[in-house]
Design a protein around this motif. Sequence first.
Motif, PDB file in Angstrom:
ATOM      1  N   GLU A 226     -21.394 -56.528  -8.272  1.00 31.77           N
ATOM      2  CA  GLU A 226     -22.539 -57.395  -8.501  1.00 31.77           C
ATOM      3  C   GLU A 226     -23.593 -57.145  -7.431  1.00 31.77           C
ATOM      4  OE1 GLU A 226     -23.816 -62.110  -8.824  1.00 31.77           O
ATOM      5  OE2 GLU A 226     -21.703 -61.608  -8.600  1.00 31.77           O
TER       6      GLU A 226
ATOM      7  N   ARG B 188     -17.743 -49.061 -12.407  1.00 34.13           N
ATOM      8  CA  ARG B 188     -17.927 -49.012 -13.855  1.00 34.13           C
ATOM      9  C   ARG B 188     -19.345 -49.397 -14.222  1.00 34.13           C
ATOM     10  NH1 ARG B 188     -15.793 -53.356 -16.482  1.00 34.13           N
ATOM     11  NH2 ARG B 188     -16.817 -52.747 -18.387  1.00 34.13           N
ATOM     12  N   ARG B 189     -19.864 -50.385 -13.464  1.00 34.94           N
ATOM     13  CA  ARG B 189     -21.192 -50.912 -13.761  1.00 34.94           C
ATOM     14  C   ARG B 189     -21.709 -51.675 -12.557  1.00 34.94           C
ATOM     15  NH1 ARG B 189     -21.011 -56.667 -16.706  1.00 34.94           N
ATOM     16  NH2 ARG B 189     -19.277 -57.589 -15.585  1.00 34.94           N
ATOM     17  N   LEU B 190     -23.013 -51.903 -12.563  1.00 35.17           N
ATOM     18  CA  LEU B 190     -23.630 -52.858 -11.647  1.00 35.17           C
ATOM     19  C   LEU B 190     -24.024 -54.046 -12.507  1.00 35.17           C
ATOM     20  CD1 LEU B 190     -25.940 -50.700  -9.344  1.00 35.17           C
ATOM     21  CD2 LEU B 190     -23.608 -51.488  -8.918  1.00 35.17           C
ATOM     22  N   TYR B 191     -23.881 -55.224 -11.966  1.00 36.10           N
ATOM     23  CA  TYR B 191     -24.143 -56.473 -12.683  1.00 36.10           C
ATOM     24  C   TYR B 191     -25.031 -57.315 -11.798  1.00 36.10           C
ATOM     25  CZ  TYR B 191     -23.115 -61.243 -14.260  1.00 36.10           C
ATOM     26  OH  TYR B 191     -23.209 -62.546 -14.687  1.00 36.10           O
TER      27      TYR B 191
ATOM     28  N   PHE C  22     -31.303 -51.416 -15.827  1.00 42.10           N
ATOM     29  CA  PHE C  22     -30.511 -52.593 -16.176  1.00 42.10           C
ATOM     30  C   PHE C  22     -30.903 -53.085 -17.562  1.00 42.10           C
ATOM     31  CE2 PHE C  22     -29.773 -52.453 -11.709  1.00 42.10           C
ATOM     32  CZ  PHE C  22     -28.573 -53.108 -11.493  1.00 42.10           C
ATOM     33  N   ARG C  23     -29.929 -53.591 -18.296  1.00 42.16           N
ATOM     34  CA  ARG C  23     -30.198 -54.157 -19.618  1.00 42.16           C
ATOM     35  C   ARG C  23     -29.667 -55.585 -19.670  1.00 42.16           C
ATOM     36  NH1 ARG C  23     -25.442 -50.554 -22.062  1.00 42.16           N
ATOM     37  NH2 ARG C  23     -23.880 -52.173 -22.043  1.00 42.16           N
TER      38      ARG C  23
ATOM     39  N   GLU D   4     -26.846 -55.793 -16.695  1.00 45.88           N
ATOM     40  CA  GLU D   4     -25.923 -54.796 -16.170  1.00 45.88           C
ATOM     41  C   GLU D   4     -26.523 -53.407 -16.301  1.00 45.88           C
ATOM     42  OE1 GLU D   4     -22.182 -54.470 -18.222  1.00 45.88           O
ATOM     43  OE2 GLU D   4     -23.112 -53.729 -20.058  1.00 45.88           O
ATOM     44  N   ARG D   5     -25.995 -52.514 -15.488  1.00 38.75           N
ATOM     45  CA  ARG D   5     -26.372 -51.100 -15.530  1.00 38.75           C
ATOM     46  C   ARG D   5     -25.073 -50.317 -15.525  1.00 38.75           C
ATOM     47  NH1 ARG D   5     -27.177 -46.428 -12.851  1.00 38.75           N
ATOM     48  NH2 ARG D   5     -29.184 -45.403 -13.075  1.00 38.75           N
ATOM     49  N   PRO D   6     -24.649 -49.832 -16.688  1.00 39.57           N
ATOM     50  CA  PRO D   6     -23.408 -49.064 -16.749  1.00 39.57           C
ATOM     51  C   PRO D   6     -23.564 -47.693 -16.093  1.00 39.57           C
ATOM     52  CG  PRO D   6     -24.129 -49.751 -18.951  1.00 39.57           C
ATOM     53  CD  PRO D   6     -25.260 -50.011 -18.001  1.00 39.57           C
ATOM     54  N   TYR D   7     -22.454 -47.125 -15.671  1.00 37.41           N
ATOM     55  CA  TYR D   7     -22.456 -45.750 -15.130  1.00 37.41           C
ATOM     56  C   TYR D   7     -21.978 -44.811 -16.209  1.00 37.41           C
ATOM     57  CZ  TYR D   7     -23.574 -47.206 -10.436  1.00 37.41           C
ATOM     58  OH  TYR D   7     -24.225 -47.712  -9.338  1.00 37.41           O
TER      59      TYR D   7
ATOM     60  N   GLY E 231     -16.533 -53.320 -11.523  1.00 39.21           N
ATOM     61  CA  GLY E 231     -17.971 -53.250 -11.288  1.00 39.21           C
ATOM     62  C   GLY E 231     -18.322 -53.881  -9.953  1.00 39.21           C
TER      63      GLY E 231
END
Length: 157
Positions: A81, A114-117, A136-137, A154-157, A79
């Motif tokens: 950040e 994979r994701r943004l954090y 984002f959750r 995070e915001r998953p892809y 991921g």
Amino acid sequence: MTTPEDAMEIVEFEPRHAQAFRTLNEAWISRHFVLEAKDREVLNDPQGKIIDKGGRIFMALKDGAPVGCVALMKMDDGGYEVAKMTVSEDLRGSGLGRRLMQRCIDAGAELGARRLYLETNSGLGPALGLYRAMGFRDLAPMETPYARADVFMERPY
């Protein structure tokens, strides 16, 4: 007819932007919090601490002058950040923060993330609203080098 957005562009970081990246971030952090050791480490060496490690920095320019920025820092889990995001005080509420975040989301997709954090603070209401609006959750609290961080997302892809 030109709009204020016409004068703004988001560009990839260049070494000439290092001072503006530091100054923009020091201004907002100092306004709400205390600059921490981890802030200084990253702000004093964005090339070495972010870009050379596989990350990216985007600078928002208005008429060629830096007015905002955001970093994507590569994480060990695949991921990135989202860090050091800020917009000049006089441009808050202009939609520039949304444009910077969208650039991060697009870049994450380009990079195969994979994701943004991100880590933030519960007192930053407008930022939290933006992050949630952009997908984002909330996550459970985790260890962080930042004393001010009390919200993890995070915001998953």
